[in-house]
Design an enzyme around this catalytic site. Structure first.
Site: not given
Ligand code: MRU
Length: 349
Positions: A243, A93
């Site tokens: 994030d 990711r």
């Protein structure tokens, strides 16, 4: 005061990692055993484990699992093979910087540990366990710092959150939900308003589940209702996770966060980002440089198994994250205190 959450999404036991399978919640609580680095990479990619800090902790264990399975005694060849495993985990990711932060940290340990391959393997496990333990402590500290900065009002607060930045997204307790948990424990929270968080519904499936587990009052709304709630004065503060935070404070978080920040500004609602220091990527000057993960179109063409649009003649765009401009953020809450986005560079020094 209760300081821990009841949810441990990552468990190290009997030389294996067990992950709470977040793709099955809230209907099924299942611990999925992860036996190898490639199983860990798959678990991160398919979001069995998700949330920036939890991905970092999982990747660290993934490297150890990979190291354990390398049957090479030559140190140089072993480290070379370990490098390929780190690369595989790093390709899962792209947005959450905690993944790369954790991989770099354990790989540094591997490269700097003197001695034979078995010694390196032992050190890698220790380091993964340290990262795991530190993350829990960090979340508890974020909760405390967040509690100190929340609006001081006589009435109890209603806090809106987006996605899931809770115990499930960390080693336990959470970042944004950590602040909310701290407010609840201190008697300062009236309720949580949880955005459903299309397309993967982390708010509906995970945040409401975590709150319900601990009896924290929670109201679920669909994403398009938050502006209306703010206009009615129902929201005292917004707290979200992150994030990746660029050096200027621009913050990547779950798609929809940017819109929330814009409407918060419009309605004078303070907008907080809660994240560990490991989420700050000082190598990126602004959020424009943050890589944004694009996910499969089926996440928006379907709700569950049901197709919700024509099966042909429609194109899809499915970015998993967006970037909130620093000027929309009231403060970034970290384990070392709360900062205005413009203060991050000073913090680095
Ligand atoms: O795609 P996800 O579910 O991994 O996205 C999670 C988020 O956006 C969280 O808000 C972020 O990772 C912070 S978790 C403490």
């Amino acid at each position: 005061m209760t300081i821990s959450s009841q949810v441990n999404p990552i468990i190290w036991q009997d030389d294996l990692v067990y992950l709470v399978d977040q793709t099955l919640l809230p209907n099924q609580f299942t611990l999925k055993p992860i036996k190898s680095a490639s199983e860990m990479a798959q678990a991160i990619k398919t979001m069995v484990v998700r949330g920036a800090p939890a991905i970092g902790v999982s990747a660290a264990y993934g490297i150890y699992l990979g190291a354990r399975d390398i049957a090479i005694e030559n140190r140089e060849l072993f480290l070379q093979e370990l490098g390929s495993i780190a690369e595989m985990l790093g390709e899962t990711r792209p947005t959450a910087v905690n993944l790369f932060w954790a991989i770099e940290r354990v790989m540094k340990v591997a490269n700097e540990t003197a001695g034979d391959v078995e010694t390196i393997k032992r050190r890698l496990l220790q380091e993964a366990q340290t990262i795991h333990q530190e993350d829990l402590e960090t979340c508890l500290a974020i909760g405390k710092e967040g509690l100190a900065i929340l609006p001081q009002t006589k009435k109890k607060l209603t806090i809106l959150t987006h996605c899931n930045a809770g115990a499930l997204a960390t080693a336990g307790y959470g970042t944004a939900l950590g602040v909310i948990r701290a407010a609840w424990s201190a008697g300062r929270l009236d309720r949580v308003i949880a955005d459903e968080t299309r397309p993967r519904l982390q708010g509906a499936k995970l945040t409401t589940w975590e709150c319900a587990q601990e009896g924290i009052p929670v109201t679920l709304i669909s994403d398009n209702m938050s502006a209306h709630c703010m206009k009615l004065g129902m929201i005292d503060a917004v707290v979200v996770g992150a994030d990746r935070i660029a050096a200027n404070g621009d913050t990547a978080n779950k798609i929809g966060t940017y819109g929330l920040a814009v409407i918060s500004k419009m309605h004078n609602v303070p907008f907080y980002v809660a994240a560990p220091l490991s989420t700050i990527d000082f190598s990126l000057a602004t959020g424009e440089q943050i890589p944004i993960e694009q996910r499969h179109s089926s996440e928006i063409s379907h709700v569950g198994e049901t197709l919700i649009c024509p099966s042909t003649g429609v194109d899809f765009y499915n970015p998993a994250f967006d970037v909130t401009s620093c000027e929309l953020i009231t403060a970034i809450i970290t384990e070392k205190g709360s900062f205005k986005p413009s203060e991050l560079l000073t913090l680095r020094r």
